[in-house]
Write an enzyme that holds these catalytic residues in place. Structure first.
Site, short mmCIF file in Angstrom:
data_model
loop_
_atom_site.label_atom_id
_atom_site.label_comp_id
_atom_site.label_asym_id
_atom_site.label_seq_id
_atom_site.Cartn_x
_atom_site.Cartn_y
_atom_site.Cartn_z
N TYR A 13 -6.48 7.09 1.70
CA TYR A 13 -7.35 7.84 2.86
C TYR A 13 -6.13 8.45 3.98
O TYR A 13 -6.84 9.36 4.65
CB TYR A 13 -7.62 6.42 3.67
N ILE A 14 -4.84 8.20 4.03
CA ILE A 14 -4.29 9.03 4.89
C ILE A 14 -3.20 9.92 3.92
O ILE A 14 -3.04 11.20 4.47
CB ILE A 14 -3.28 7.97 5.77
N THR A 126 11.83 0.84 9.31
CA THR A 126 12.36 2.00 9.04
C THR A 126 13.99 1.63 9.11
O THR A 126 14.71 2.35 8.18
CB THR A 126 12.29 3.00 10.32
N LYS A 204 2.50 2.08 17.55
CA LYS A 204 1.19 2.12 16.67
C LYS A 204 0.72 0.63 16.83
O LYS A 204 -0.60 0.46 16.85
CB LYS A 204 1.61 2.42 15.11
N ASN A 208 -3.07 -0.46 18.63
CA ASN A 208 -4.52 -1.54 17.91
C ASN A 208 -4.49 -2.80 18.78
O ASN A 208 -5.42 -3.41 18.88
CB ASN A 208 -4.19 -1.43 16.56
N ARG A 211 -6.36 -2.61 21.97
CA ARG A 211 -7.86 -2.38 21.54
C ARG A 211 -8.20 -3.96 21.31
O ARG A 211 -9.31 -4.39 21.90
CB ARG A 211 -8.14 -1.61 20.59
N GLY A 255 -13.13 -6.14 13.24
CA GLY A 255 -12.88 -6.09 11.71
C GLY A 255 -12.31 -4.90 11.61
O GLY A 255 -11.82 -4.18 12.40
N CYS A 258 -7.46 -1.91 10.76
CA CYS A 258 -6.31 -1.85 11.44
C CYS A 258 -6.33 -2.74 12.65
O CYS A 258 -5.54 -3.50 12.92
CB CYS A 258 -6.49 -0.24 12.10
N ARG A 327 -14.51 -3.61 5.09
CA ARG A 327 -13.21 -4.19 5.06
C ARG A 327 -12.91 -5.08 6.48
O ARG A 327 -13.13 -4.72 7.41
CB ARG A 327 -12.00 -3.26 5.21
N1 NAD Z 1 -7.09 4.49 6.59
C1 NAD Z 1 -6.62 4.56 7.98
O1 NAD Z 1 -7.55 4.91 8.80
C2 NAD Z 1 -5.31 4.39 8.57
C3 NAD Z 1 -5.07 4.75 9.86
C4 NAD Z 1 -3.82 4.85 10.29
C5 NAD Z 1 -2.68 4.10 9.53
N2 NAD Z 1 -3.04 3.66 8.27
C6 NAD Z 1 -2.04 3.05 7.70
O2 NAD Z 1 -1.81 4.15 6.55
C7 NAD Z 1 -1.01 3.18 5.37
C8 NAD Z 1 -1.84 3.77 4.34
O3 NAD Z 1 -3.17 3.65 4.57
P1 NAD Z 1 -4.41 4.14 3.62
O4 NAD Z 1 -5.77 3.72 4.28
O5 NAD Z 1 -3.95 5.62 3.14
O6 NAD Z 1 -4.28 3.14 2.43
P2 NAD Z 1 -5.29 3.33 0.77
O7 NAD Z 1 -5.12 2.11 0.03
O8 NAD Z 1 -6.30 4.24 1.06
O9 NAD Z 1 -4.11 4.31 -0.03
C9 NAD Z 1 -2.85 3.98 -0.44
C10 NAD Z 1 -2.33 4.63 -1.84
O10 NAD Z 1 -1.14 4.22 -2.10
C11 NAD Z 1 -0.99 3.86 -3.62
N3 NAD Z 1 0.18 3.02 -3.72
C12 NAD Z 1 0.35 1.76 -3.81
N4 NAD Z 1 1.67 1.57 -3.72
C13 NAD Z 1 2.16 2.58 -4.37
C14 NAD Z 1 3.41 3.09 -4.80
N5 NAD Z 1 4.48 2.19 -4.93
N6 NAD Z 1 3.93 4.31 -5.14
C15 NAD Z 1 2.61 5.12 -5.22
N7 NAD Z 1 1.44 5.04 -4.72
C16 NAD Z 1 1.14 3.81 -4.33
C17 NAD Z 1 -2.46 3.21 -3.86
O11 NAD Z 1 -2.87 3.31 -5.30
C18 NAD Z 1 -3.39 3.91 -3.04
O12 NAD Z 1 -3.84 4.93 -3.53
C19 NAD Z 1 -1.24 2.10 5.86
O13 NAD Z 1 -0.08 1.43 6.16
C20 NAD Z 1 -2.19 1.93 6.77
O14 NAD Z 1 -2.23 0.68 7.67
C21 NAD Z 1 -4.30 3.93 7.81
#
Ligand code: NAD
Length: 406
Positions: A13-14, A126, A204, A208, A211, A255, A258, A327
């Site tokens: 998603y990100i 980090t 970060k 959250n 909120r 829910g 985040c 979720r």
């Molecule tokens: N989705 C949101 O709205 C959002 C907002 C802010 C922050 N985040 C944070 O961003 C991060 C990613 O979230 P997301 O929603 O994109 O997750 P997601 O589950 O949609 O995508 C993560 C991707 O990483 C891949 N992956 C897992 N392990 C891997 C590896 N070792 N090598 C390569 N690919 C790998 C998975 O197959 C998956 O496609 C998380 O820490 C989340 O908390 C998400």
């Protein structure tokens, strides 16, 4: 700064929207995902997630040759880690995906490379990854730029917010911060705020948690008001007339991936110090349990009065209004609890944003309301706002959909 090439690890998603944005700014992006299906879909110029305008961005980036996907990384100038950071049993953060992604790129690193974590991470992640990298590649010590830059986009508006939101960027040292800022300035138009890695990580988590704490306050008020026979929606509306008071609305819990998750990243590492943050999680979880108990009591009362079991309409399953995302959804949890002690044919589950569900048999809005003795509102979806409910029915409105002037 002009980065010649970027490796983006994690194309979810990100990661995927970010990869497409960078690629469409003329930078070569090699996207990596452990899921081969994801890789195949992206290389065909298509997308595996639902996000407005993302399809176009990916199709353009792939067709122009700036975005390619693979299951393994290659040598690049900048590496971005955007993998999941869920929590384990006992609500402890699981950074094993970040570790695995880092491990995969360690052999490829060279002097002057930029390594950035975007995944939501516990404080110190980090620096921990920096120590990991330098323990494996001691000859690169202090020759890499290492930073943290959290993501704060709203699903549904990601492509806009990726460009226009302000970003907080924290390096493990000053040079790393500057290098990361130069990197993001190539494609972000929002302000880039500099700090150190630990502060950026905590920022970060703070956003959250803030909120979550504010929602917990509203939920606590709703519990007090229920006992004190006060309409909490009216109470909050009146209290918010004060020029410096702005109370959020209560609901059936908290829910999503985040707000219901990130506060645990603080509580797990600082349990003694995070009293309010920890308590807020408890209150918001308890509110869901309390809602389920309220429904059970209403059913019992009905049965005592009418000599037959009540039928129940459960209105909403998503974790917030007008989305299809279940979720960590408190509504889903409550529905499961109600179903545990109901017959299938006496429980009507409504989720207008979902066509079909593997577990829940869904019923259309009007049919469920029509057939139910007790109507339980869990999520304030637009479809529920204008319903006319017969006065003979018992209504439990846990999300204020009938009480708020929306
Ligand atoms: N989705 C949101 O709205 C959002 C907002 C802010 C922050 N985040 C944070 O961003 C991060 C990613 O979230 P997301 O929603 O994109 O997750 P997601 O589950 O949609 O995508 C993560 C991707 O990483 C891949 N992956 C897992 N392990 C891997 C590896 N070792 N090598 C390569 N690919 C790998 C998975 O197959 C998956 O496609 C998380 O820490 C989340 O908390 C998400």
């Amino acid at each position: 700064m002009n980065n010649e090439s970027v490796v983006m690890i994690g194309l979810g998603y990100i990661g995927l929207p970010t990869a497409a944005l960078i690629a469409n700014n003329g930078i070569h992006v090699h996207g990596v995902d452990i899921n081969p299906e994801v890789v195949e879909i992206i290389n065909a110029g298509k997308i595996h997630i639902v996000e407005p305008s993302l399809d176009e961005a990916v199709a353009t980036a792939v067709s122009k040759g700036f975005l390619k996907a693979a299951t393994t990384p290659i040598v690049a100038d900048a590496y971005l880690i955007v993998v999941p950071t869920p929590f384990k049993a006992k609500n402890e953060p699981d950074i094993s995906f970040v570790e695995a992604a880092t491990k995969a790129i360690i052999p490829l690193l060279k002097e002057g490379d930029l390594y950035i974590i975007e995944s939501t991470s516990p404080i110190g992640t980090t620096e921990k990854m920096m120590r990991f990298i330098y323990s494996e590649r001691p000859e690169l010590r202090d020759k890499l730029y290492i930073a943290y830059c959290p993501e704060r986009v709203l699903p549904g508006n990601v492509m806009h917010e990726l460009v226009y939101n302000d970003r907080v960027i924290g390096g493990v040292d000053d040079l790393s911060t500057q290098k990361a800022i130069a990197f993001y300035s190539q494609f972000v138009k929002g302000e880039l705020h500099q700090t150190n890695a630990r502060t950026a990580e905590m920022c970060k988590l703070t956003e959250n948690s803030s909120r979550d704490v504010q929602i917990a306050f509203a939920n606590e008020l709703s519990l007090i008001c229920d006992k004190a026979d006060i309409n909490v929606w009216e109470l909050i509306r009146l209290a918010n007339k004060h020029p410096r008071v702005n109370i959020l609305q209560p609901g059936c819990g908290v829910g999503g991936h985040c707000i219901a998750v990130d506060p645990y990243f603080i509580v797990a590492d600082y349990p003694l110090e995070s009293q309010i943050i920890g308590k807020a999680r408890e209150i918001n979880n308890y509110k869901s349990f309390w809602c389920a108990e309220k429904v059970k009591s209403a059913k019992l009362e009905f049965q005592l009065k009418h000599g037959r079991k009540a039928s129940v309409a459960i209105m909403g399953l998503a974790f917030k209004p007008n989305i299809d995302d279940l979720r960590e959804s408190p509504a889903k949890y409550i529905a499961q609890r109600i179903l545990q002690d109901s017959h299938d044919d006496s429980c009507f589950i409504v989720e207008p944003n979902i066509q079909d569900h593997k577990v829940f048999k869904l019923t259309p809005v009007d049919e469920a309301v029509d057939k139910a003795d007790i109507v339980v509102f869990l999520v304030a979806h637009n479809e529920f706002k204008k319903l006319n409910i017969d006065e003979s029915k018992i209504v439990l409105d846990f999300c204020g959909v009938l009480n708020l002037n929306n």
